[in-house]
Structures are given as structure tokens and as C-alpha cells.
Design a protein around this motif. Structure first.
Motif, PDB file in Angstrom:
ATOM      1  N   PRO A 242      26.974 -14.870  14.154  1.00 29.63           N
ATOM      2  CA  PRO A 242      27.177 -13.657  14.946  1.00 29.63           C
ATOM      3  C   PRO A 242      25.997 -13.433  15.888  1.00 29.63           C
ATOM      4  O   PRO A 242      24.945 -14.064  15.745  1.00 29.63           O
ATOM      5  CB  PRO A 242      27.244 -12.535  13.890  1.00 29.63           C
ATOM      6  N   PRO A 243      26.124 -12.527  16.850  1.00 32.16           N
ATOM      7  CA  PRO A 243      24.955 -12.126  17.630  1.00 32.16           C
ATOM      8  C   PRO A 243      23.949 -11.425  16.715  1.00 32.16           C
ATOM      9  O   PRO A 243      24.322 -10.843  15.700  1.00 32.16           O
ATOM     10  CB  PRO A 243      25.534 -11.138  18.664  1.00 32.16           C
ATOM     11  N   PRO A 244      22.668 -11.479  17.050  1.00 29.11           N
ATOM     12  CA  PRO A 244      21.674 -10.777  16.230  1.00 29.11           C
ATOM     13  C   PRO A 244      21.796  -9.268  16.410  1.00 29.11           C
ATOM     14  O   PRO A 244      22.350  -8.787  17.406  1.00 29.11           O
ATOM     15  CB  PRO A 244      20.341 -11.285  16.789  1.00 29.11           C
ATOM     16  N   PRO A 245      21.290  -8.478  15.462  1.00 31.76           N
ATOM     17  CA  PRO A 245      21.311  -7.022  15.632  1.00 31.76           C
ATOM     18  C   PRO A 245      20.505  -6.600  16.857  1.00 31.76           C
ATOM     19  O   PRO A 245      19.602  -7.307  17.311  1.00 31.76           O
ATOM     20  CB  PRO A 245      20.651  -6.506  14.341  1.00 31.76           C
ATOM     21  N   LEU A 246      20.816  -5.421  17.371  1.00 28.47           N
ATOM     22  CA  LEU A 246      20.091  -4.900  18.524  1.00 28.47           C
ATOM     23  C   LEU A 246      18.800  -4.193  18.112  1.00 28.47           C
ATOM     24  O   LEU A 246      17.925  -3.982  18.948  1.00 28.47           O
ATOM     25  CB  LEU A 246      20.978  -3.922  19.302  1.00 28.47           C
ATOM     26  N   HIS A 247      18.691  -3.818  16.851  1.00 23.10           N
ATOM     27  CA  HIS A 247      17.495  -3.095  16.405  1.00 23.10           C
ATOM     28  C   HIS A 247      16.366  -4.065  16.085  1.00 23.10           C
ATOM     29  O   HIS A 247      16.559  -5.278  15.964  1.00 23.10           O
ATOM     30  CB  HIS A 247      17.812  -2.252  15.172  1.00 23.10           C
ATOM     31  N   ARG A 248      15.186  -3.518  15.946  1.00 26.17           N
ATOM     32  CA  ARG A 248      14.023  -4.328  15.622  1.00 26.17           C
ATOM     33  C   ARG A 248      14.032  -4.727  14.153  1.00 26.17           C
ATOM     34  O   ARG A 248      14.472  -3.964  13.297  1.00 26.17           O
ATOM     35  CB  ARG A 248      12.732  -3.566  15.921  1.00 26.17           C
ATOM     36  N   PRO A 249      13.521  -5.936  13.831  1.00 23.66           N
ATOM     37  CA  PRO A 249      13.434  -6.324  12.417  1.00 23.66           C
ATOM     38  C   PRO A 249      12.486  -5.391  11.666  1.00 23.66           C
ATOM     39  O   PRO A 249      11.555  -4.824  12.232  1.00 23.66           O
ATOM     40  CB  PRO A 249      12.858  -7.745  12.476  1.00 23.66           C
ATOM     41  N   GLN A 250      12.726  -5.250  10.392  1.00 21.02           N
ATOM     42  CA  GLN A 250      11.852  -4.440   9.543  1.00 21.02           C
ATOM     43  C   GLN A 250      11.646  -5.193   8.236  1.00 21.02           C
ATOM     44  O   GLN A 250      12.481  -5.145   7.332  1.00 21.02           O
ATOM     45  CB  GLN A 250      12.459  -3.059   9.270  1.00 21.02           C
ATOM     46  N   ARG A 251      10.534  -5.884   8.142  1.00 27.12           N
ATOM     47  CA  ARG A 251      10.259  -6.686   6.951  1.00 27.12           C
ATOM     48  C   ARG A 251       9.925  -5.773   5.786  1.00 27.12           C
ATOM     49  O   ARG A 251       9.123  -4.846   5.928  1.00 27.12           O
ATOM     50  CB  ARG A 251       9.104  -7.650   7.220  1.00 27.12           C
ATOM     51  N   PRO A 252      10.534  -6.020   4.606  1.00 21.81           N
ATOM     52  CA  PRO A 252      10.261  -5.138   3.466  1.00 21.81           C
ATOM     53  C   PRO A 252       8.851  -5.314   2.953  1.00 21.81           C
ATOM     54  O   PRO A 252       8.253  -6.388   3.068  1.00 21.81           O
ATOM     55  CB  PRO A 252      11.292  -5.595   2.418  1.00 21.81           C
ATOM     56  N   GLU A 253       8.318  -4.246   2.377  1.00 21.89           N
ATOM     57  CA  GLU A 253       7.001  -4.326   1.756  1.00 21.89           C
ATOM     58  C   GLU A 253       7.096  -5.124   0.462  1.00 21.89           C
ATOM     59  O   GLU A 253       8.122  -5.144  -0.192  1.00 21.89           O
ATOM     60  CB  GLU A 253       6.466  -2.917   1.447  1.00 21.89           C
ATOM     61  N   ARG A 254       6.026  -5.792   0.113  1.00 23.27           N
ATOM     62  CA  ARG A 254       6.029  -6.626  -1.077  1.00 23.27           C
ATOM     63  C   ARG A 254       5.634  -5.821  -2.313  1.00 23.27           C
ATOM     64  O   ARG A 254       4.562  -5.942  -2.853  1.00 23.27           O
ATOM     65  CB  ARG A 254       5.087  -7.807  -0.894  1.00 23.27           C
ATOM     66  N   ARG A 255       6.557  -4.948  -2.727  1.00 17.41           N
ATOM     67  CA  ARG A 255       6.315  -4.209  -3.969  1.00 17.41           C
ATOM     68  C   ARG A 255       7.535  -4.348  -4.864  1.00 17.41           C
ATOM     69  O   ARG A 255       7.941  -3.431  -5.542  1.00 17.41           O
ATOM     70  CB  ARG A 255       6.069  -2.728  -3.669  1.00 17.41           C
ATOM     71  N   GLY A 256       8.177  -5.516  -4.768  1.00 20.38           N
ATOM     72  CA  GLY A 256       9.370  -5.749  -5.564  1.00 20.38           C
ATOM     73  C   GLY A 256      10.626  -5.382  -4.822  1.00 20.38           C
ATOM     74  O   GLY A 256      11.724  -5.582  -5.307  1.00 20.38           O
ATOM     75  N   GLU A 257      10.470  -4.822  -3.587  1.00 25.31           N
ATOM     76  CA  GLU A 257      11.659  -4.454  -2.857  1.00 25.31           C
ATOM     77  C   GLU A 257      12.310  -5.699  -2.271  1.00 25.31           C
ATOM     78  O   GLU A 257      11.712  -6.751  -2.176  1.00 25.31           O
ATOM     79  CB  GLU A 257      11.351  -3.497  -1.693  1.00 25.31           C
ATOM     80  N   VAL A 258      13.545  -5.538  -1.861  1.00 25.59           N
ATOM     81  CA  VAL A 258      14.234  -6.563  -1.103  1.00 25.59           C
ATOM     82  C   VAL A 258      14.678  -5.943   0.192  1.00 25.59           C
ATOM     83  O   VAL A 258      14.651  -4.730   0.371  1.00 25.59           O
ATOM     84  CB  VAL A 258      15.460  -7.117  -1.879  1.00 25.59           C
TER      85      VAL A 258
END
Length: 555
Positions: A242-258
Motif C-alpha cells: 500500500p502507499p505509506p501513511p501520510l503522518h509522521r512515524p512515531q517510534r515506540p519508547e523502549r519500556r516494553g511497549e510495542v
């Protein structure tokens, strides 16, 4: 036609999560409606062939997650570079493949295609006597299909680390109405394995889930081609995604989140119109099935910048610094593409000063005598920085063209009222199909893609600036026509629930809170299912959409 003849003439769409050289391979098949019919995990090429032989029907498209065409001796292929540019910020770059890994370009995927007599050129028409094999990649597909802020984290680490990503993976797949996963026995087994995994279960399930994604992409390639793009070509290799999203990427914090939260939706507060009615008067005592202890807490939603960048703003503010001018420019470009001033677009700007800027852009363009709508972007001819920002452009139209057009004449501007009327006429039928699957829902963007495909009318205008013109009359029609409240099926990707503008017969002026609005919409959706779906449990209760549940469990 005999039963055997009917089975032979039916269509099958395959998903193959193929081991690059040997090893486990996930397999999945969907029928012509997009419904999952079978899935499995096997090892050898002969086992793959045996399983496919059991699927009754003609293979229309097979989507394979493995390098298919590898012409390069060293370095990355062109499609891997393109995928990296489009999805690298979302953590979904492609692995490198070349002749060091595949001597002389001999790939297992190509041998698969040859064994089953499948064409490998993505330009090959689908639905003919010869099936088509395309290369796909689930990571960017999931980011693009669901508007994720970052790739789902389900592949690396121990079972404890991977489990949250798998749960979200399941919830996202269940939100695709065509797959009808909740009625599939094999899917129930996979869910159980994820809920209480034994050693090695998640690795085996991973291949099968990836194959289901591939099968859905195969189905989209035939039924909704414009929802996907070809990154590369048959000469240099290609990946379909698919085309990529229009919003900016948001990398998760490394505290066990996904990377669990869906991206902020691009089309907030757009469902406007008159109240809608319920034919059965449901609502009084119906309880709503909650997704968890915090599923319906009263909460104020995060306020995003109105320009569409989805960055948070200070309390009481409308924009990030400088983004008010960006929003005015967006509106100005959209009017240039449409070829005329549009009051609805101008109304999205909160001040006369911003509206004046947008009008000035339109006036300057008219005085130069050359409209400047945004054109399509060739994913092959330009390794440009950043993703292409647009909804859809047919592959044949790769230069500057009209802002709104019909597939029959893509170089000629279509009349805006005619396009809107076509979309309004098509919307109830699409939503009735969604309601025919118990638990079904559809996001605004998915609805837009289906409207484009079914009517042939397309636009480059920002989705939030026109979808309300379509859903408003549909809401009004459900009231006057005594139909169920179909607009309750349309949800935002940001919350998985209905938007701020949702109203119904009991609340024509809106709702006091987010939670109250979602309760009412859940009741309204159950009314739709009972009207259009043949398999609603007798004890069914109103419930949140799978997307809503995914959003809540990620908090």
C-alpha cells in the motif's frame, strides 16, 4: 453447471509466507469475497503443492513474501530501496537480496511461480486463464493498511516480549471485514495459541498470520488494485504494498511497549449531517460489551494540530507554530486542483486571514493561467526523499492531471457535484456489505478507496475535506428512508470508534462525552447487523469494533 464445475470455476487468492530457501512456509487462501477459507504451516515445496492442490478453484493471484525477481549481483534491489524510502521511518525497510544470496537470481519464489504456471509481471491482467504471482512484504503492508505509527513488534525476542505485538496483530486482522475471521475455525485455533502459547507456538503462528496478510493483498490486487502500489517493475524486481501513511512515524519508547496505537486519523470531525433513525427502536436497556476496565472511561481526546501533521498542540491552541500557514497552503492547493474556490474547503480554516491566504494562492494560479494540482509519483522513476502524499493516482496517470477525474478519462477534470453524487449513491451499498459481516466496520479511508473503485471517480483532495459531503446526505437518507443507521459502521483509525460528528435519532445534537457516543454507536451497529447479517448470535450484545479494542488495550 455441476457442483464440480462450479468448484473448478471459483476463484482462489493465495498468500504464501515463503522461506527464502528452505524451512517453514505459512499458507493461506481466501475466496472471491475475501473470506479466509484455509491456512496452514508446512515445510517442503511438495507439501506446499499438496496443500494448494486441496484448495478448490482457480488461483487468480498468489502473493508471496519472498524475493521473486533478483537481477542485481550486489547491493540492494531497486524495490528494496523504494520500500526503505517509503517505510524506513516506520521501521519497515526490506531485507537485502542479491546474487550472493540467490546465485544467478535463482529464487525459491520464482520456482514456485513456475511450478504453478503463474505469470510474474505485475502488468499481467488478473482474472484470466493464467494466474499471477506478485511479491509482497507484510511489514509495510500492515503499516500502510492500518495507518500504524510504527511497525508491529511481533517477530523478535522471547514469547513474553512478542505477545503484545501478536495480540495487536490479531486485532488488526479481525478488523478487516472481508476476511470474516471470527467465523473461521482455524482462526479460533490460532487465537488460542497466541493467548496461551507453548514453546515455539508463536513462531509457527507468525508464518501463518503473515500468510493471511499476503492472501488479503492478493485479493486486493484483483479487486481493489488502486489500494496498492508497485515499487519497482518486472525488470529490476518489485514489491507490491500500500502507499505509506501520510503522518509522521512515531517510534515506540523502549519500556516494553510495542508500536500498538493506530496513527491519528487523517479525517477527524468530518461526519456531519441530519439525525438518523433506528428501525427497531433499540437502545433502551441494551448493555454494551466492554473491551476492558478502561474501555469507556470519560476522557478528553488528545488535541492534534489542525493542519493534519498530527502533532499535539498546547491546550487551547489550534496549530503548531507555523502550521496555520501550512494549512492555508493545503487548502489553496486543493482549490487549485479543483479549479475553483470551494466554500467547504475554506470553512476548514478557522480565521479570515488564513482563508484570504488560500484565496490568494488560487488567484495567483489563475492569473498565471496554468493550474498546478499535485501529480502522481512514479515509485520507480524517482527515488525521492519521503513518501508520496496523496490518496490515489492510477498507474497510467503519472504526470500532472486534474484534481478530480473519472477512470474513463483520467486527463479531463470531472465535475465535482457529479463525483460527489456518484459517491453518495454508492455509499449505502458499501456499508450494507460491511453490515453483512457480524462485527464489521470500515474506516473512512477504506470507504474512500471503495468509493473510488466502485464509481470510477477519484480526487486528490484531502479526504477530510470531502468525505463529510458524502456521509452527511447518507445519514439524512437513513432517517427519511427508515433505514438502519449505517454511518455507525464508519470509524476513525485514531480510536476505532465513530467520529465527533456522529449523531443519531435519540441524540440529534450530539453527545456529552466520547464514551456516550461510542455506546450509542455500538447499539446502532448491532441494529445494522441484525438487519443485514444472516449470522448474528441470538444473545448478541452491542460491542466495540476490533479497532477500538486494539486502541484501548494498547493504553
Amino acid at each position: 453447471m455441476s457442483d464440480a464445475g462450479a468448484l473448478r470455476s471459483s476463484s482462489v487468492f493465495l498468500g504464501v509466507d515463503l522461506g527464502w530457501s528452505t524451512g517453514a512456509t505459512g499458507l493461506a487462501a481466501v475466496d472471491d469475497t475475501g473470506r479466509l477459507t484455509a491456512s496452514a504451516c508446512v515445510e517442503t515445496d511438495d507439501e506446499i503443492a499438496e496443500w494448494i492442490g486441496l484448495q478448490l478453484g482457480h488461483v487468480v493471484v498468489a502473493a508471496v513474501d519472498a524475493p521473486l525477481i533478483v537481477p542485481n549481483a550486489t547491493g540492494q534491489r531497486v524495490p528494496e530501496k523504494l520500500i526503505g524510502q517509503a517505510f524506513g521511518g516506520f521501521g519497515a525497510s526490506a531485507h537485502t537480496s542479491n546474487h550472493a544470496r540467490f546465485p544467478a537470481g535463482d529464487t525459491r519464489a520464482m520456482r514456485f511461480a513456475q511450478r504453478f504456471g503463474l505469470a510474474v509481471d505485475p502488468r499481467t491482467p488478473t482474472g484470466g486463464d493464467v494466474g499471477v504471482c506478485i511479491e509482497v512484504y507484510p511489514h509495510p503492508a500492515l503499516v500502510g493498511l492500518f495507518g500504524l505509527p510504527y511497525r508491529l513488534d511481533y517477530k523478535k525476542g522471547n514469547d513474553q516480549r512478542r505477545a503484545p505485538g501478536f495480540r495487536l496483530f490479531v486485532q488488526h486482522l479481525e478488523s478487516i471485514p472481508e476476511l470474516a475471521l471470527l467465523s473461521n475455525p482455524r482462526w479460533a485455533e490460532l487465537r488460542q495459541s497466541i493467548a496461551a502459547p507453548r514453546r515455539g507456538d508463536l513462531t509457527r503462528v507468525e508464518d501463518e498470520l503473515d500468510a493471511i496478510v499476503c492472501a488479503h493483498l492478493a485479493w486486493l490486487w484483483h479487486h481493489r488494485r488502486t489500494a496498492l502500489e508497485v515499487y519497482g517493475d518486472v525488470e529490476v524486481g518489485y514489491i507490491v504494498a500500500p502507499p505509506p501513511p501520510l503522518h509522521r512515524p512515531q517510534r515506540p519508547e523502549r519500556r516494553g511497549e510495542v508500536a500498538s496505537e493506530l496513527a491519528s486519523d487523517r479525517i477527524e470531525r468530518v461526519v456531519r449531517g441530519r439525525p438518523i433513525d433506528r428501525s427497531d427502536g433499540a437502545g433502551g436497556g441494551d448493555g454494551v460489551t466492554e473491551a476492558g476496565p478502561t474501555a469507556f472511561r470519560d476522557q478528553s481526546l488528545v488535541s492534534d494540530c489542525r493542519c493534519g501533521c498530527h502533532e499535539q498542540v498546547s491546550p487551547g491552541a489550534r496549530y503548531r507554530p507555523g502550521h496555520d500557514a501550512r494549512h492555508a497552503s493545503q487548502v489553496g492547493r486543493a482549490m487549485i486542483a479543483a479549479g475553483a474556490e470551494d466554500p467547504a474547503l475554506l470553512a476548514t480554516l478557522p480565521s479570515e486571514a488564513l482563508r484570504a491566504k488560500a484565496r490568494a494562492m488560487l488567484d495567483r494560479s489563475a492569473s498565471r493561467g496554468r493550474p498546478q494540482p499535485e501529480g502522481g509519483v512514479s515509485r520507480l522513476s524517482s527515488l525521492q526523499e519521503g513518501p508520496a502524499v496523496r490518496l490515489e493516482t492510477p498507474p497510467a496517470v503519472m504526470a500532472v492531471g486534474p484534481g478530480t477525474w473519472h477512470d474513463s478519462n483520467p486527463t479531463t477534470k470531472a465535475a465535482w457535484p457529479v463525483a460527489v453524487d456518484a459517491w453518495i449513491q454508492a455509499t449505502p451499498t458499501i456499508l450494507e456489505r460491511v453490515a453483512a459481516t457480524y462485527g464489521g466496520s470500515i474506516t473512512y479511508e477504506q470507504l474512500a478507496h471503495q468509493l473510488f473503485d466502485e464509481t470510477g471517480y477519484r480526487t486528490r483532495m484531502l479526504l477530510g475535506q470531502w468525505i463529510g459531503q458524502v456521509l452527511g446526505p447518507v445519514q439524512a437518507a437513513t432517517l427519511t428512508g427508515g433505514k438502519p443507521p449505517l454511518s455507525s459502521l464508519v470509524v476513525t483509525a485514531a480510536t476505532g470508534g465513530v467520529g465527533d460528528g456522529y449523531v443519531n435519532h435519540e441524540h440529534p445534537d450530539g453527545f456529552a462525552s466520547f464514551a456516550e457516543r461510542q455506546h450509542a454507536a455500538a447499539v446502532d451497529r448491532l441494529t445494522c447487523y441484525r438487519t443485514y447479517c444472516d449470522h448474528v448470535p441470538g444473545d448478541a450484545a452491542p460491542q466495540m469494533t476490533p479497532l477500538y479494542i486494539a486502541k484501548q488495550t494498547s493504553r
